[in-house]
Write a protein that holds these residues in place. Structure first.
Motif, short mmCIF file in Angstrom:
data_model
loop_
_atom_site.label_atom_id
_atom_site.label_comp_id
_atom_site.label_asym_id
_atom_site.label_seq_id
_atom_site.Cartn_x
_atom_site.Cartn_y
_atom_site.Cartn_z
N HIS A 197 0.85 -1.18 0.00
CA HIS A 197 0.00 0.00 0.00
C HIS A 197 0.89 1.24 0.00
N PRO A 198 0.47 2.29 -0.71
CA PRO A 198 1.25 3.52 -0.63
C PRO A 198 1.15 4.09 0.78
N ARG A 199 2.19 4.80 1.20
CA ARG A 199 2.20 5.39 2.53
C ARG A 199 1.12 6.45 2.61
N ARG A 200 0.34 6.36 3.66
CA ARG A 200 -0.72 7.35 3.86
C ARG A 200 -0.14 8.53 4.63
N ARG A 201 -0.34 9.72 4.08
CA ARG A 201 0.18 10.92 4.72
C ARG A 201 -0.78 11.39 5.79
N GLY A 202 -0.22 11.98 6.84
CA GLY A 202 -1.03 12.52 7.92
C GLY A 202 -1.64 13.85 7.53
N GLN A 203 -2.66 14.25 8.28
CA GLN A 203 -3.35 15.50 8.02
C GLN A 203 -2.39 16.68 8.02
N GLY A 204 -1.45 16.72 8.95
CA GLY A 204 -0.50 17.81 9.02
C GLY A 204 0.36 17.91 7.77
N GLU A 205 0.78 16.77 7.25
CA GLU A 205 1.58 16.76 6.02
C GLU A 205 0.78 17.29 4.84
N LEU A 206 -0.47 16.91 4.77
CA LEU A 206 -1.32 17.37 3.67
C LEU A 206 -1.58 18.86 3.78
N GLU A 207 -1.81 19.34 5.00
CA GLU A 207 -2.02 20.77 5.20
C GLU A 207 -0.80 21.57 4.76
N ILE A 208 0.37 21.09 5.11
CA ILE A 208 1.61 21.78 4.73
C ILE A 208 1.78 21.76 3.21
N ALA A 209 1.47 20.63 2.57
CA ALA A 209 1.59 20.55 1.11
C ALA A 209 0.63 21.54 0.44
N VAL A 210 -0.60 21.63 0.95
CA VAL A 210 -1.57 22.55 0.37
C VAL A 210 -1.13 24.00 0.61
N LEU A 211 -0.67 24.30 1.82
CA LEU A 211 -0.19 25.66 2.10
C LEU A 211 1.00 26.02 1.21
N SER A 212 1.89 25.08 0.98
CA SER A 212 3.05 25.33 0.12
C SER A 212 2.60 25.63 -1.30
N ALA A 213 1.63 24.87 -1.79
CA ALA A 213 1.10 25.12 -3.13
C ALA A 213 0.47 26.50 -3.20
N LEU A 214 -0.32 26.85 -2.20
CA LEU A 214 -0.94 28.18 -2.18
C LEU A 214 0.11 29.28 -2.13
N GLY A 215 1.20 29.02 -1.41
CA GLY A 215 2.27 30.00 -1.31
C GLY A 215 2.93 30.29 -2.65
N GLU A 216 2.86 29.35 -3.58
CA GLU A 216 3.44 29.52 -4.92
C GLU A 216 2.47 30.20 -5.88
N ALA A 217 1.22 30.35 -5.46
CA ALA A 217 0.20 30.91 -6.35
C ALA A 217 0.43 32.40 -6.56
N PRO A 218 0.31 32.85 -7.80
CA PRO A 218 0.52 34.27 -8.09
C PRO A 218 -0.65 35.15 -7.67
N GLU A 219 -1.79 34.54 -7.38
CA GLU A 219 -3.03 35.24 -7.02
C GLU A 219 -3.96 34.22 -6.38
N PRO A 220 -5.12 34.64 -5.89
CA PRO A 220 -6.06 33.65 -5.34
C PRO A 220 -6.37 32.57 -6.39
N VAL A 221 -6.44 31.32 -5.92
CA VAL A 221 -6.60 30.19 -6.83
C VAL A 221 -7.72 29.27 -6.37
N THR A 222 -8.17 28.43 -7.28
CA THR A 222 -9.22 27.45 -7.00
C THR A 222 -8.62 26.18 -6.40
N ALA A 223 -9.50 25.37 -5.85
CA ALA A 223 -9.07 24.08 -5.32
C ALA A 223 -8.53 23.20 -6.45
N ALA A 224 -9.10 23.31 -7.63
CA ALA A 224 -8.60 22.53 -8.77
C ALA A 224 -7.15 22.93 -9.10
N TRP A 225 -6.82 24.22 -8.99
CA TRP A 225 -5.45 24.67 -9.22
C TRP A 225 -4.51 24.03 -8.19
N VAL A 226 -4.95 24.02 -6.93
CA VAL A 226 -4.13 23.41 -5.86
C VAL A 226 -3.94 21.92 -6.15
#
Length: 134
Positions: free
Chosen positions: A12-41
Motif C-alpha cells: 500500500h502507498p504510505r498514507r500521509r497525515g493531516q499535518g503533512e497534507l495541510e503543509i503541502a496545500v499551504l506550500s502550493a498556495l504560497g506559490e500561487a501568483p493570485e487567489p486560486v481554486t481548489a482545482a489549481w491546488v
C-alpha cells in the motif's frame, strides 16, 4: 485470485497525515501568483489527491485561520494567510486556548525549552516589547 494493490509493488502507498497534507496545500498556495481554486491546488500537487480531499484540507485550514477564501461564482478562490511556521503557531495557540491554567501551561513550556530556544524566545519577546513601545 490475487489482490492488486496500488503502487504496483504489492504494498500500500504510505498514507500521509493531516499535518503533512495541510503543509503541502499551504506550500502550493504560497506559490500561487493570485487567489486560486481548489482545482489549481490539486493540479499543483500533481493530481495525486482527490478533489474532495483538497476541498476538505482547504476548509480545515480556513477554520484554523491559515487560509482565506472568497466566493467567485459557485466556488471559492483561496489565498494563504499563514505559512508552515504560522500553521504550527496557530496549532500551539489553539492548544493554549483550550487550557484553563494558561500560566501553568506557559511555565511548563518555557522551563522545558533547551537553552538555545529559551534565549530565542527571550529575544523575540524583547523585540516584540520594543515594537510595542514604538
Amino acid at each position: 485470485m490475487t489482490e492488486h494493490r496500488a503502487g504496483g509493488d504489492g504494498r500500500h502507498p504510505r498514507r500521509r497525515g493531516q499535518g503533512e497534507l495541510e503543509i503541502a496545500v499551504l506550500s502550493a498556495l504560497g506559490e500561487a501568483p493570485e487567489p486560486v481554486t481548489a482545482a489549481w491546488v490539486q493540479d499543483r500537487l500533481g493530481g495525486e489527491l482527490a478533489y474532495t480531499t483538497v476541498i476538505t484540507i482547504l476548509t480545515r485550514l480556513h477554520a484554523k485561520g491559515a487560509v482565506a477564501r472568497q466566493r467567485v461564482g459557485r466556488s471559492f478562490q483561496w489565498t494563504p494567510v499563514a505559512d508552515e511556521a504560522g500553521l504550527a503557531a496557530l496549532r500551539m495557540r489553539r492548544v493554549l486556548d483550550g487550557e484553563e491554567d494558561r500560566h501553568a501551561v506557559l511555565t511548563s513550556f518555557v522551563t522545558a525549552l533547551p537553552p538555545g530556544d529559551e534565549q530565542l524566545l527571550r529575544d523575540l519577546l524583547a523585540q516584540a516589547g520594543e515594537e510595542e513601545g514604538d
